[in-house]
Design a protein around this motif. Structure first.
Motif: not given
Ligand SMILES: Cc1ncc(COP(=O)(O)O)c(C=O)c1O
Length: 380
Positions: A57-59, A86, A136, A199, A319
Motif C-alpha cells: 500500500n502507499g503507507t 498517512a 505531496v 497496493g 480534509y
Molecule cells: C496523500 C496520501 N498519502 C498516502 C496515502 C496512503 O496510501 P494507502 O492508502 O495506499 O496506504 C494516501 C491514501 O489515501 C494519500 O492520499
C-alpha cells in the motif's frame, strides 16, 4: 451519480479484467507471479525512472523509503499541514518528528516559503536534525518541485515525493513519481490508478535505495527470504492486484487520464467566476485525483454540500482538519491557529464527483445546482 464510479470502469474493462483475474487463479502464483515484475517494468517505464518496487500500500511505500534512509529518532521530517494522515503518520511510525508546513491555497500543495521557515526554525531550536521533506502531489497536482528541490539541496535534505494521489500528473512532461530522491504512489481503489484492494509502489533512480527497499519489503531478506539480514516488513503486492493494474494501466494511458482532464476542463468552464476553481500553473498537468472547489466560508460550503446531497449528488470534504489538529499529533506543541492557509482550506474546500466515466450530463447536473444555490444565496 457516483463520486468515483468504479462500477462503470469495471463494466468498460470487464472482459480484460475478468480474464486477467482468472489467469492468476488458474496459475496459482498468488505471491510474486510474473505479472508483478511486468507491472514494475511498465510502471518504471511510464514514470521514467530506473526502478519501480511494488508493495502492499502507499503507507508502506512511504515507510519503506524512510526506513531505507535510516530516518528515525532525532530526525525532523517536513510534511504539509493539509494532506491525508498517512503522509505524516509514517514519520512518527519510524520514530522521527513530523514538522508541519503551511500550503498554498491556490494549489493545495506545500508552500516553499513556509517550508524554508520551518527548516530554519528546527535548525535554530537545535532539538532535531532536518532530514527529509515529504512533498505531496495533492488532488493529482504535482508539488512545486523546482523550488522544493532547491531548498532541499540548500539544507541537505532528501525529497520524498508522496504521489499517492499524483500518478499520471506531470511538470513540463516530466512525470509525477519521478521528482523525489524516492517517490511513491498508492493503488487504493479510488486513486487515479487503483487496484481492487490495497497496493502501492516505490520509484527511484538510486540503485542502492532500490536494493534496500527490495529487501525491506520482504522481512529484510538477504540472499533469499529465509536469510534475514535486517528488520523489515511484509509488504508485497499480490499477483492478482498486479494483473488488474496491468489492464487498468493500459486504459489509464490510452484514455482515462485525458478523460479526467476533459472532465476538469468542463467543470472549470462552468464554475469559474462562481467559485474558486483549481488553478493549474503553466507546464503543470494534473491527474485529478480530486476536483476541489473553494467556497467563501464554512457556512456556505456546508450549505452547498447539503443542497447537493438533497439532489443525490455526492461530494466530499478533503480534509476536515489540518494535520497539526489531529489527536495523534496533539503532543507536538503546535498552537490551534497555526498554518492559516491549511485552516482556511479545511473550512472551504469541497470535492466534486470526478472520474474518467463522468458524463457531460452528470457535470451539467451538478454545476447547474451549484450555480443555482450560489445565485439564491446572493439574492438573500
Ligand atoms: C496523500 C496520501 N498519502 C498516502 C496515502 C496512503 O496510501 P494507502 O492508502 O495506499 O496506504 C494516501 C491514501 O489515501 C494519500 O492520499
Amino acid at each position: 451519480m457516483q463520486f468515483r464510479d468504479l462500477q462503470r470502469q469495471y463494466q468498460a474493462l470487464k472482459k480484460d479484467i475478468d480474464m486477467a483475474m482468472l489467469k492468476v487463479a488458474e496459475g496459482c502464483n498468488f505471491i510474486g507471479g510474473m505479472q508483478v515484475k511486468q507491472l514494475e517494468t511498465e510502471l518504471a517505464e511510464y514514470v521514467g525512472v530506473k526502478h519501480c518496487i511494488t508493495c502492499a500500500n502507499g503507507t508502506d511505500a512511504l515507510t519503506l523509503a524512510l526506513m531505507a534512509w535510516g530516518v528515525g529518532k532525532g530526525d525532523a521530517v517536513f510534511v504539509p499541514d493539509f494532506t491525508f494522515f498517512a503522509s505524516a503518520e509514517v514519520v512518527s511510525l519510524v520514530g522521527a518528528a513530523p514538522v508541519f508546513t503551511d500550503v498554498k491555497k491556490e494549489t493545495f500543495n506545500i508552500d516553499p516559503c513556509s517550508l524554508e521557515l520551518q527548516i530554519q526554525k528546527v535548525i535554530d531550536e537545535g532539538k532535531f536534525t532536518p532530514k527529509v521533506v515529504i512533498a505531496v502531489d495533492l488532488f493529482g497536482l504535482p508539488a512545486e518541485f523546482d523550488a522544493i528541490n532547491k531548498i532541499a539541496q540548500k539544507y541537505n535534505l532528501k525529497v520524498l515525493e508522496d504521489g499517492a494521489q499524483g500518478f499520471g500528473g506531470s511538470i513540463y512532461g516530466k512525470k509525477a513519481c519521478s521528482f523525489g530522491d524516492i517517490s511513491i504512489t498508492s493503488f487504493f481503489p479510488a486513486k487515479p490508478l487503483g487496484c481492487y484492494g490495497d497496493g502501492g509502489a516505490v520509484f527511484t533512480d538510486n540503485n542502492q535505495a532500490a536494493v534496500l527497499i527490495e529487501s525491506l519489503k520482504v522481512h529484510g531478506k538477504g540472499e533469499n527470504k529465509y536469510d534475514n539480514i535486517r528488520i523489515g516488513l511484509n509488504s508485497r503486492l499480490d499477483t492478482i492486484q498486479a494483473a488488474i493494474l496491468l489492464v487498468k494501466l493500459k486504459a489509464f494511458k490510452e484514455y482515462e487520464l485525458t478523460a479526467v482532464n476533459s472532465v476538469a476542463d468542463r467543470y472549470t468552464a462552468e464554475l469559474d467566476g462562481f467559485v474558486e476553481v483549481p488553478k493549474i500553473e503553466k507546464g503543470y498537468y494534473s491527474s485529478w485525483a480530486q476536483y476541489t472547489i473553494r467556497l467563501e466560508n464554512k457556512e456556505q460550503r456546508d450549505e452547498l454540500q447539503t443542497a447537493l446531497k438533497e439532489q443525490s449528488i455526492p461530494s466530499m470534504i478533503y480534509y476536515q482538519k489540518p494535520m497539526h489538529m489531529q489527536g495523534a499529533f496533539k503532543n507536538l506543541g503546535y498552537c490551534d491557529d497555526d498554518f492559516a492557509n491549511a485552516w482556511e482550506l479545511c473550512d472551504t474546500v469541497l470535492s466534486l464527483p470526478m472520474h474518467p466515466y463522468l458524463s457531460a450530463k452528470d457535470i451539467e447536473e451538478s454545476t447547474k445546482l451549484i450555480k443555482k444555490y450560489l445565485n439564491r444565496r446572493k439574492d438573500i
